[in-house]
Design an enzyme around this catalytic site. Structure first.
Site: not given
Length: 378
Positions: A46, A201, A48, A232, A170, A197
Protein backbone atom coordinates in the site's frame (compact mmCIF):
# COMPACT_ATOMS: atom_id res chain seq x y z
CA UNK A 1 -19.75 40.55 -2.76
CA UNK A 2 -16.61 41.87 -4.45
CA UNK A 3 -14.71 41.60 -1.20
CA UNK A 4 -15.88 38.01 -0.80
CA UNK A 5 -14.77 37.11 -4.34
CA UNK A 6 -11.43 38.85 -3.78
CA UNK A 7 -10.87 36.91 -0.56
CA UNK A 8 -11.75 33.62 -2.27
CA UNK A 9 -9.38 34.44 -5.12
CA UNK A 10 -6.55 35.23 -2.71
CA UNK A 11 -7.13 31.98 -0.82
CA UNK A 12 -7.17 30.01 -4.05
CA UNK A 13 -3.99 31.70 -5.25
CA UNK A 14 -2.27 31.04 -1.92
CA UNK A 15 -3.28 27.39 -2.08
CA UNK A 16 -1.96 27.04 -5.64
CA UNK A 17 1.38 28.56 -4.59
CA UNK A 18 1.62 26.28 -1.55
CA UNK A 19 0.60 23.21 -3.55
CA UNK A 20 3.08 23.68 -6.38
CA UNK A 21 5.96 24.81 -4.15
CA UNK A 22 5.53 22.64 -1.07
CA UNK A 23 3.08 19.81 -1.75
CA UNK A 24 3.39 18.66 -5.36
CA UNK A 25 6.37 16.36 -5.81
CA UNK A 26 8.71 16.77 -8.80
CA UNK A 27 8.46 13.78 -11.17
CA UNK A 28 11.19 11.18 -11.09
CA UNK A 29 13.30 10.60 -14.18
CA UNK A 30 16.16 8.15 -14.25
CA UNK A 31 16.74 4.86 -16.02
CA UNK A 32 14.05 4.14 -18.61
CA UNK A 33 14.29 0.34 -18.74
CA UNK A 34 14.94 -2.07 -15.88
CA UNK A 35 14.51 -5.28 -17.84
CA UNK A 36 16.72 -8.04 -16.46
CA UNK A 37 17.02 -6.32 -13.06
CA UNK A 38 15.46 -7.28 -9.74
CA UNK A 39 14.19 -4.95 -7.00
CA UNK A 40 12.96 -5.61 -3.46
CA UNK A 41 10.54 -3.09 -1.92
CA UNK A 42 9.51 -3.56 1.71
CA UNK A 43 6.00 -2.55 2.78
CA UNK A 44 4.88 -2.55 -0.86
CA UNK A 45 1.26 -3.59 -0.37
CA UNK A 46 0.00 0.00 0.00
CA UNK A 47 0.90 3.69 -0.03
CA UNK A 48 4.35 4.88 -1.07
CA UNK A 49 5.72 1.35 -1.30
CA UNK A 50 3.03 0.20 -3.70
CA UNK A 51 3.50 3.24 -5.96
CA UNK A 52 7.26 2.69 -5.91
CA UNK A 53 6.84 -0.95 -6.89
CA UNK A 54 4.40 0.03 -9.65
CA UNK A 55 6.89 2.39 -11.29
CA UNK A 56 9.68 -0.18 -11.10
CA UNK A 57 7.37 -2.79 -12.64
CA UNK A 58 6.35 -0.42 -15.43
CA UNK A 59 10.02 -0.10 -16.34
CA UNK A 60 10.31 -3.86 -16.67
CA UNK A 61 11.96 -4.86 -13.38
CA UNK A 62 11.27 -8.09 -11.54
CA UNK A 63 9.81 -6.76 -8.26
CA UNK A 64 9.61 -8.59 -4.94
CA UNK A 65 6.97 -7.18 -2.57
CA UNK A 66 8.28 -7.84 0.95
CA UNK A 67 5.26 -7.49 3.26
CA UNK A 68 3.94 -8.88 6.54
CA UNK A 69 0.45 -9.81 5.37
CA UNK A 70 0.28 -12.60 2.82
CA UNK A 71 -3.29 -11.67 1.94
CA UNK A 72 -2.51 -8.00 1.33
CA UNK A 73 0.83 -8.69 -0.28
CA UNK A 74 -0.57 -11.16 -2.79
CA UNK A 75 -3.52 -8.86 -3.52
CA UNK A 76 -1.09 -5.98 -4.17
CA UNK A 77 1.02 -8.19 -6.45
CA UNK A 78 -2.09 -9.09 -8.45
CA UNK A 79 -3.11 -5.40 -8.74
CA UNK A 80 0.37 -4.36 -9.85
CA UNK A 81 0.62 -7.12 -12.45
CA UNK A 82 -2.70 -5.97 -13.90
CA UNK A 83 -1.82 -2.28 -13.87
CA UNK A 84 1.76 -2.53 -15.13
CA UNK A 85 1.36 -5.40 -17.58
CA UNK A 86 4.45 -6.94 -15.97
CA UNK A 87 4.00 -10.48 -14.65
CA UNK A 88 7.36 -10.50 -12.85
CA UNK A 89 5.91 -9.25 -9.54
CA UNK A 90 5.88 -11.60 -6.57
CA UNK A 91 5.11 -11.51 -2.85
CA UNK A 92 7.49 -12.76 -0.14
CA UNK A 93 6.67 -12.66 3.59
CA UNK A 94 8.74 -10.32 5.77
CA UNK A 95 8.03 -9.08 9.31
CA UNK A 96 10.69 -6.55 10.27
CA UNK A 97 9.71 -6.78 13.94
CA UNK A 98 11.01 -10.37 13.96
CA UNK A 99 14.70 -11.01 13.35
CA UNK A 100 13.85 -14.65 12.62
CA UNK A 101 11.50 -13.49 9.86
CA UNK A 102 14.21 -11.25 8.40
CA UNK A 103 16.61 -14.19 8.30
CA UNK A 104 13.98 -16.47 6.78
CA UNK A 105 13.23 -13.89 4.08
CA UNK A 106 16.93 -13.52 3.24
CA UNK A 107 17.40 -17.29 3.08
CA UNK A 108 14.37 -17.73 0.81
CA UNK A 109 15.34 -14.81 -1.42
CA UNK A 110 18.98 -15.84 -1.85
CA UNK A 111 17.98 -19.41 -2.68
CA UNK A 112 15.38 -18.41 -5.29
CA UNK A 113 16.49 -15.11 -6.84
CA UNK A 114 19.76 -14.92 -8.79
CA UNK A 115 19.84 -11.09 -8.89
CA UNK A 116 19.33 -8.09 -6.63
CA UNK A 117 19.93 -4.67 -8.17
CA UNK A 118 17.75 -2.37 -6.04
CA UNK A 119 16.81 -2.72 -2.36
CA UNK A 120 14.30 -0.14 -1.09
CA UNK A 121 13.60 -0.03 2.65
CA UNK A 122 10.19 1.62 2.60
CA UNK A 123 8.27 -0.18 5.39
CA UNK A 124 8.02 1.32 8.83
CA UNK A 125 5.79 2.27 11.76
CA UNK A 126 5.14 5.54 13.58
CA UNK A 127 3.68 4.05 16.76
CA UNK A 128 3.74 0.88 18.83
CA UNK A 129 -0.05 0.79 18.97
CA UNK A 130 -1.21 -1.47 21.78
CA UNK A 131 1.84 -3.73 21.67
CA UNK A 132 4.19 -3.74 24.63
CA UNK A 133 7.46 -5.44 23.70
CA UNK A 134 10.62 -6.01 25.72
CA UNK A 135 12.57 -3.95 23.15
CA UNK A 136 12.22 -0.68 21.22
CA UNK A 137 9.70 -1.74 18.56
CA UNK A 138 10.05 1.50 16.56
CA UNK A 139 13.82 1.14 16.31
CA UNK A 140 13.50 -2.60 15.52
CA UNK A 141 11.07 -2.14 12.61
CA UNK A 142 12.41 1.16 11.25
CA UNK A 143 16.14 0.51 11.59
CA UNK A 144 17.41 -2.78 13.07
CA UNK A 145 15.31 -5.02 10.78
CA UNK A 146 16.37 -3.13 7.61
CA UNK A 147 19.98 -3.08 8.88
CA UNK A 148 20.02 -6.86 9.25
CA UNK A 149 18.26 -7.43 5.93
CA UNK A 150 20.76 -5.24 4.10
CA UNK A 151 23.69 -7.13 5.55
CA UNK A 152 22.24 -10.52 4.70
CA UNK A 153 21.58 -9.45 1.10
CA UNK A 154 24.90 -7.64 0.57
CA UNK A 155 26.62 -10.56 -1.18
CA UNK A 156 23.94 -10.55 -3.88
CA UNK A 157 24.02 -6.74 -4.18
CA UNK A 158 27.80 -6.84 -4.63
CA UNK A 159 27.56 -9.58 -7.24
CA UNK A 160 25.09 -7.48 -9.25
CA UNK A 161 26.94 -4.16 -8.85
CA UNK A 162 26.38 -1.42 -9.74
CA UNK A 163 23.42 -1.73 -7.38
CA UNK A 164 21.65 0.55 -4.91
CA UNK A 165 20.14 0.60 -1.43
CA UNK A 166 17.51 3.25 -0.64
CA UNK A 167 16.37 3.90 2.94
CA UNK A 168 13.13 5.87 3.27
CA UNK A 169 13.73 8.35 6.08
CA UNK A 170 12.05 11.63 6.99
CA UNK A 171 12.52 15.23 8.00
CA UNK A 172 11.75 14.03 11.52
CA UNK A 173 15.41 13.00 11.78
CA UNK A 174 16.18 16.61 12.72
CA UNK A 175 14.41 16.08 16.04
CA UNK A 176 16.23 12.83 16.82
CA UNK A 177 18.76 12.38 19.61
CA UNK A 178 20.25 8.90 19.90
CA UNK A 179 21.03 7.79 23.43
CA UNK A 180 23.39 4.84 23.05
CA UNK A 181 22.94 3.86 26.70
CA UNK A 182 19.31 2.86 26.12
CA UNK A 183 18.79 2.36 22.38
CA UNK A 184 16.67 -0.75 22.82
CA UNK A 185 14.64 0.40 25.81
CA UNK A 186 10.88 -0.34 25.41
CA UNK A 187 8.77 2.63 24.33
CA UNK A 188 5.71 3.53 26.43
CA UNK A 189 3.35 6.45 25.85
CA UNK A 190 2.82 8.80 22.90
CA UNK A 191 5.55 11.24 23.93
CA UNK A 192 8.16 8.48 23.96
CA UNK A 193 6.79 7.20 20.66
CA UNK A 194 7.27 10.61 18.99
CA UNK A 195 10.83 10.74 20.27
CA UNK A 196 11.57 7.12 19.31
CA UNK A 197 10.18 7.68 15.80
CA UNK A 198 12.43 10.70 15.26
CA UNK A 199 15.38 8.73 16.65
CA UNK A 200 14.69 5.87 14.24
CA UNK A 201 14.60 8.30 11.29
CA UNK A 202 17.95 9.75 12.41
CA UNK A 203 19.23 6.17 12.56
CA UNK A 204 18.14 5.72 8.91
CA UNK A 205 20.21 8.72 7.80
CA UNK A 206 23.27 7.66 9.82
CA UNK A 207 22.94 4.10 8.53
CA UNK A 208 23.00 5.27 4.90
CA UNK A 209 26.05 7.42 5.70
CA UNK A 210 28.04 4.63 7.36
CA UNK A 211 26.94 2.01 4.83
CA UNK A 212 28.38 4.21 2.08
CA UNK A 213 31.72 4.26 3.93
CA UNK A 214 31.68 0.50 4.49
CA UNK A 215 30.89 -0.20 0.82
CA UNK A 216 33.34 2.21 -0.77
CA UNK A 217 34.75 0.69 -3.95
CA UNK A 218 32.24 -2.20 -4.13
CA UNK A 219 29.88 -0.66 -6.67
CA UNK A 220 27.00 -0.70 -4.17
CA UNK A 221 25.73 2.81 -3.32
CA UNK A 222 23.10 3.90 -0.81
CA UNK A 223 20.87 6.89 -0.16
CA UNK A 224 18.43 8.18 2.47
CA UNK A 225 15.22 9.55 0.93
CA UNK A 226 12.54 11.81 2.43
CA UNK A 227 9.20 11.32 0.60
CA UNK A 228 7.74 14.57 1.91
CA UNK A 229 4.36 15.03 3.62
CA UNK A 230 2.30 12.12 2.29
CA UNK A 231 -1.40 11.33 2.66
CA UNK A 232 -1.00 7.64 3.48
CA UNK A 233 -2.43 5.18 6.01
CA UNK A 234 0.32 6.25 8.39
CA UNK A 235 -1.07 9.78 8.66
CA UNK A 236 -4.50 8.85 10.06
CA UNK A 237 -3.68 5.49 11.64
CA UNK A 238 -3.44 6.76 15.21
CA UNK A 239 -5.91 9.66 14.99
CA UNK A 240 -9.11 9.18 17.06
CA UNK A 241 -11.95 7.83 14.93
CA UNK A 242 -14.20 10.86 15.46
CA UNK A 243 -11.48 13.19 14.15
CA UNK A 244 -10.69 11.31 10.93
CA UNK A 245 -13.66 12.58 8.86
CA UNK A 246 -12.56 16.13 9.65
CA UNK A 247 -8.91 15.55 8.80
CA UNK A 248 -9.36 13.57 5.58
CA UNK A 249 -10.33 16.62 3.44
CA UNK A 250 -7.46 18.62 4.94
CA UNK A 251 -5.03 15.79 4.24
CA UNK A 252 -6.27 15.57 0.66
CA UNK A 253 -5.63 19.29 0.17
CA UNK A 254 -2.24 19.74 1.81
CA UNK A 255 -0.51 16.34 1.69
CA UNK A 256 0.99 14.50 -1.27
CA UNK A 257 -0.62 11.49 -2.80
CA UNK A 258 1.42 8.27 -2.36
CA UNK A 259 2.50 8.54 -6.00
CA UNK A 260 4.12 11.89 -5.19
CA UNK A 261 5.74 10.46 -2.09
CA UNK A 262 7.34 7.71 -4.18
CA UNK A 263 9.21 10.14 -6.43
CA UNK A 264 12.28 10.81 -4.27
CA UNK A 265 12.88 7.12 -3.37
CA UNK A 266 12.55 6.34 -7.09
CA UNK A 267 14.95 9.14 -7.94
CA UNK A 268 17.53 7.68 -5.55
CA UNK A 269 17.02 4.21 -7.02
CA UNK A 270 17.03 5.16 -10.70
CA UNK A 271 18.72 8.49 -11.41
CA UNK A 272 21.96 8.08 -13.31
CA UNK A 273 25.11 9.74 -12.04
CA UNK A 274 24.25 9.72 -8.31
CA UNK A 275 27.17 7.48 -7.35
CA UNK A 276 29.36 10.37 -6.08
CA UNK A 277 26.53 11.30 -3.69
CA UNK A 278 26.33 7.89 -2.01
CA UNK A 279 25.46 8.17 1.67
CA UNK A 280 23.62 11.49 1.26
CA UNK A 281 20.07 12.51 2.14
CA UNK A 282 17.57 13.47 -0.59
CA UNK A 283 14.26 15.35 -0.57
CA UNK A 284 12.21 16.55 -3.54
CA UNK A 285 14.63 14.71 -5.84
CA UNK A 286 17.56 16.86 -4.69
CA UNK A 287 20.36 16.27 -2.24
CA UNK A 288 19.81 18.17 1.04
CA UNK A 289 21.96 19.02 4.00
CA UNK A 290 21.01 17.27 7.22
CA UNK A 291 21.24 18.22 10.89
CA UNK A 292 24.70 18.18 12.52
CA UNK A 293 23.76 15.00 14.41
CA UNK A 294 22.95 13.28 11.10
CA UNK A 295 26.39 13.95 9.62
CA UNK A 296 28.40 12.84 12.64
CA UNK A 297 30.63 10.06 11.29
CA UNK A 298 31.70 8.90 14.75
CA UNK A 299 28.07 8.55 15.85
CA UNK A 300 27.27 6.75 12.59
CA UNK A 301 29.98 4.19 13.27
CA UNK A 302 28.89 3.81 16.88
CA UNK A 303 25.33 3.18 15.71
CA UNK A 304 26.65 0.61 13.21
CA UNK A 305 28.36 -1.36 15.98
CA UNK A 306 25.33 -1.10 18.28
CA UNK A 307 23.04 -2.23 15.43
CA UNK A 308 25.22 -5.29 14.79
CA UNK A 309 24.73 -6.32 18.41
CA UNK A 310 20.98 -5.69 18.33
CA UNK A 311 20.70 -7.68 15.08
CA UNK A 312 22.81 -10.58 16.40
CA UNK A 313 25.79 -9.71 14.20
CA UNK A 314 28.16 -8.43 16.88
CA UNK A 315 31.88 -9.25 16.79
CA UNK A 316 32.38 -12.93 17.51
CA UNK A 317 28.71 -13.74 17.98
CA UNK A 318 27.56 -14.13 14.37
CA UNK A 319 26.74 -17.77 15.14
CA UNK A 320 24.65 -16.93 18.17
CA UNK A 321 20.91 -16.75 17.83
CA UNK A 322 19.80 -13.33 19.15
CA UNK A 323 17.16 -13.37 21.84
CA UNK A 324 13.86 -13.49 19.99
CA UNK A 325 11.00 -11.33 21.13
CA UNK A 326 7.73 -12.73 22.43
CA UNK A 327 4.91 -12.54 19.92
CA UNK A 328 1.95 -10.41 20.93
CA UNK A 329 -1.40 -12.10 21.17
CA UNK A 330 -3.26 -8.81 20.87
CA UNK A 331 -5.00 -8.79 17.48
CA UNK A 332 -4.98 -5.01 17.47
CA UNK A 333 -1.23 -5.12 17.81
CA UNK A 334 -0.87 -6.83 14.46
CA UNK A 335 -2.45 -3.95 12.59
CA UNK A 336 -0.43 -1.38 14.50
CA UNK A 337 2.89 -2.62 13.11
CA UNK A 338 2.41 -1.34 9.65
CA UNK A 339 2.70 1.05 6.74
CA UNK A 340 5.48 3.26 5.30
CA UNK A 341 6.73 6.50 6.84
CA UNK A 342 9.03 9.53 6.72
CA UNK A 343 10.92 11.94 9.15
CA UNK A 344 14.09 12.94 11.14
CA UNK A 345 16.39 12.47 14.22
CA UNK A 346 19.83 13.01 15.94
CA UNK A 347 22.81 11.29 17.60
CA UNK A 348 25.68 11.20 20.10
CA UNK A 349 29.18 9.96 20.84
CA UNK A 350 31.78 8.11 18.76
CA UNK A 351 34.51 5.64 17.92
CA UNK A 352 36.79 5.55 14.87
CA UNK A 353 35.28 4.18 11.63
CA UNK A 354 37.10 1.35 9.87
CA UNK A 355 36.68 0.89 6.14
CA UNK A 356 36.77 -2.86 6.35
CA UNK A 357 33.57 -4.75 6.88
CA UNK A 358 32.97 -8.35 7.95
CA UNK A 359 32.65 -11.06 5.36
CA UNK A 360 28.87 -10.96 5.06
CA UNK A 361 28.86 -13.87 2.64
CA UNK A 362 30.17 -16.09 5.45
CA UNK A 363 27.63 -14.67 7.86
CA UNK A 364 24.85 -15.42 5.38
CA UNK A 365 26.05 -18.98 4.93
CA UNK A 366 25.64 -19.54 8.65
CA UNK A 367 22.05 -18.33 8.75
CA UNK A 368 19.88 -21.13 10.12
CA UNK A 369 16.79 -21.88 8.06
CA UNK A 370 13.78 -20.78 10.08
CA UNK A 371 10.14 -21.67 9.96
CA UNK A 372 7.90 -19.77 7.55
CA UNK A 373 7.82 -16.08 8.64
CA UNK A 374 4.59 -14.79 10.06
CA UNK A 375 2.25 -13.02 7.66
CA UNK A 376 1.43 -9.56 8.93
CA UNK A 377 0.79 -6.34 7.10
CA UNK A 378 3.17 -3.51 6.59
Amino acid sequence: MEALLLGAGLLLGAYVLIYYNLVKAPPCGGIGSLRGRTAVVTGANSGIGKMTALELARRGARVVLACRSRERGEAAAFDLRQESGNNEIIFMALDLASLASVRAFATAFLSSEPRLDILIHNAGISSCGRTRETFNLLLRVNHVGPFLLTHLLLPRLKTCAPSRVVVVSSAAHRRGRLDFTCLDRPVVGWQQELRAYADSKLANVLFARELANQLEGTGVTCYAAHPGPVNSDLFLRHVPGWLRPLLRPVAWLVLRAPKGGAQTPLYCALQEGLEPLTGRYFANCHVEEVSPAARDDRAAHRLWEASKRLAGLGPGDEDEEPQEEPQSEDPGAQSSRNSPHTEEATSSEPSPSPKSSPDWAKVTQRIPVKAEPQSQDL
